[in-house]
Motif scaffolding. Structure first.
Motif, PDB file in Angstrom:
ATOM      1  N   GLU A 199     -14.265 -44.167  14.852  1.00 57.33           N
ATOM      2  CA  GLU A 199     -14.033 -43.274  15.511  1.00 57.33           C
ATOM      3  C   GLU A 199     -13.372 -44.489  17.495  1.00 57.33           C
ATOM      4  O   GLU A 199     -13.850 -45.464  17.640  1.00 57.33           O
ATOM      5  CB  GLU A 199     -15.219 -42.762  16.528  1.00 57.33           C
ATOM      6  N   LYS A 200     -12.291 -44.135  17.383  1.00 63.25           N
ATOM      7  CA  LYS A 200     -12.170 -45.127  18.446  1.00 63.25           C
ATOM      8  C   LYS A 200     -11.657 -46.790  19.013  1.00 63.25           C
ATOM      9  O   LYS A 200     -12.641 -46.934  19.176  1.00 63.25           O
ATOM     10  CB  LYS A 200     -12.561 -45.034  19.667  1.00 63.25           C
ATOM     11  N   PRO A 201     -11.067 -46.814  18.011  1.00 60.93           N
ATOM     12  CA  PRO A 201     -11.834 -48.252  17.194  1.00 60.93           C
ATOM     13  C   PRO A 201     -11.065 -49.598  18.298  1.00 60.93           C
ATOM     14  O   PRO A 201     -10.295 -49.061  18.816  1.00 60.93           O
ATOM     15  CB  PRO A 201     -10.835 -49.417  15.910  1.00 60.93           C
ATOM     16  N   THR A 202     -11.402 -51.084  18.803  1.00 60.91           N
ATOM     17  CA  THR A 202     -10.972 -51.437  20.167  1.00 60.91           C
ATOM     18  C   THR A 202      -9.645 -52.172  19.312  1.00 60.91           C
ATOM     19  O   THR A 202      -8.738 -51.822  18.076  1.00 60.91           O
ATOM     20  CB  THR A 202     -12.188 -52.656  19.762  1.00 60.91           C
ATOM     21  N   HIS A 203      -9.218 -51.801  20.329  1.00 61.72           N
ATOM     22  CA  HIS A 203      -7.564 -53.063  19.928  1.00 61.72           C
ATOM     23  C   HIS A 203      -7.759 -54.346  18.846  1.00 61.72           C
ATOM     24  O   HIS A 203      -8.262 -55.098  18.764  1.00 61.72           O
ATOM     25  CB  HIS A 203      -7.081 -53.473  20.804  1.00 61.72           C
ATOM     26  N   GLY A 204      -6.512 -54.232  17.662  1.00 68.11           N
ATOM     27  CA  GLY A 204      -6.645 -54.980  16.760  1.00 68.11           C
ATOM     28  C   GLY A 204      -7.728 -54.709  15.851  1.00 68.11           C
ATOM     29  O   GLY A 204      -7.435 -55.142  14.821  1.00 68.11           O
ATOM     30  N   THR A 205      -8.219 -53.552  15.379  1.00 73.00           N
ATOM     31  CA  THR A 205      -9.252 -53.321  14.877  1.00 73.00           C
ATOM     32  C   THR A 205      -9.797 -52.155  14.080  1.00 73.00           C
ATOM     33  O   THR A 205     -10.127 -52.047  12.697  1.00 73.00           O
ATOM     34  CB  THR A 205     -10.718 -53.863  15.122  1.00 73.00           C
ATOM     35  N   ALA A 206      -7.906 -51.620  14.090  1.00 79.14           N
ATOM     36  CA  ALA A 206      -8.012 -50.482  13.529  1.00 79.14           C
ATOM     37  C   ALA A 206      -8.004 -50.630  11.938  1.00 79.14           C
ATOM     38  O   ALA A 206      -6.878 -51.367  11.718  1.00 79.14           O
ATOM     39  CB  ALA A 206      -7.130 -49.680  14.091  1.00 79.14           C
ATOM     40  N   PRO A 207      -8.233 -48.981  11.290  1.00 71.99           N
ATOM     41  CA  PRO A 207      -8.072 -50.209   9.264  1.00 71.99           C
ATOM     42  C   PRO A 207      -6.603 -49.494   8.906  1.00 71.99           C
ATOM     43  O   PRO A 207      -5.940 -49.631   8.167  1.00 71.99           O
ATOM     44  CB  PRO A 207      -9.551 -49.080   8.617  1.00 71.99           C
TER      45      PRO A 207
END
Length: 301
Positions: A191-199
């Protein structure tokens, strides 16, 4: 495999982004062209074969129940005036007796809590969950295609679509695994990943098919982000026991929970209609040519 017969619509939200309009009118009853927002979502569920429509409501939402009820005086007036087309259209949209159920959320504890409030009406069977703020524009119901994937795979289905990779921090994002039939395996959710961490850049767009085991998890679910019971947190726990599959939706989605999305939906659906398209195109051209933003003078404090 049990058939998906029931759908849950969480409609208890206050609609604060539309105040003062939603002070007395539920946001779900604001109209896109000539139908309330909630009607679009119910129609999508009906096209998918849903037989029982379950609304999780709150205070001042009785007008939603009235909308899906028979209005004898209106029907009789239309019949007497020979307005058969309008009468027939209303009757086609009318749920059959016993097809709708309403329950109160009572306290604003988030989406997960709203879903849990529908537990006794859903019972021990899979169900669809449709967020009423999100309406879809596509030739075939998004949920119908999700049901087809469910019948091929079983377990849980989540509809996703692509967003700008720079905006993944605004959404619930899923990880994409191998393709399965018309969908793919979901390898994770955040839920709402921090910048640069989204899969990935695939965000959850408000359509779900869930197994009833989610209710037991929600019953003991602790509050999460926003001090609310989050559905995503419960799905992450369920994911450890059951598979989740993603359906990559290819149509357009409008977030009618925001004023900008609501206006965009009105424009898009009016342009989609053959009887309105040309007039709306002319109106938009005139507006773009003639209207200018109003520069408001600073008012004294």
């Amino acid at each position: 495999m049990k058939k998906v017969r029931k759908a849950v619509f969480p409609v208890a939200g206050l609609g604060t982004r539309f105040l003062p309009a939603t002070k007395s009118i539920p946001k779900e009853m604001l109209t896109v062209v000539d139908r309330p927002v909630i009607q679009y979502v119910v129609d999508e569920a009906r096209e998918a074969g849903i037989e029982h429509f379950i609304f999780v409501t709150g205070r001042n939402k009785a007008v939603i129940e009235d909308h899906f009820d028979v209005q004898f005086e209106l029907y009789d007036t239309l019949a007497q005036r020979g307005k058969d087309d309008q009468l027939s259209r209303l009757q086609r949209l009318q749920p059959s007796p016993g097809q709708t159920s309403f329950t109160r959320q009572q306290v604003p504890l988030g989406l997960g809590h709203a879903v849990w409030c529908a537990r006794d009406l859903v019972g021990d069977e899979p169900f669809a969950l449709l967020l009423p703020d999100m309406i879809m524009q596509i030739d075939q119901s998004c949920l119908k295609q999700m049901v087809e994937l469910y019948e091929q795979t079983g377990n849980n289905i989540i509809a996703v679509q692509e967003c700008d990779p720079a905006e993944t921090h605004k959404y619930g994002i899923v990880g994409r695994g191998r393709d399965v039939h018309s969908g793919f395996e979901i390898t994770g959710m955040v839920e709402k990943p921090t910048h640069g961490t989204a899969p990935s850049n695939l965000y959850i767009n408000g359509r779900y098919i869930l197994q009833p085991e989610i209710f037991k998890i929600l019953e003991g679910q602790e509050k999460g982000a926003g001090n609310e019971i989050q559905l995503t947190d419960a799905m992450l726990k369920l994911e450890k026991e059951q598979a989740f599959y993603g359906y990559h939706y290819q149509g357009r989605t409008f977030d009618c929970g925001s004023p900008e999305g609501f206006i965009e939906a009105n424009v898009a659906f009016s342009l989609w209609r053959a009887d309105m398209h040309d007039n709306v195109v002319d109106m938009l051209a005139r507006s773009l040519r003639d209207l200018r933003p109003i520069e408001r003078r600073k008012m004294p404090r």
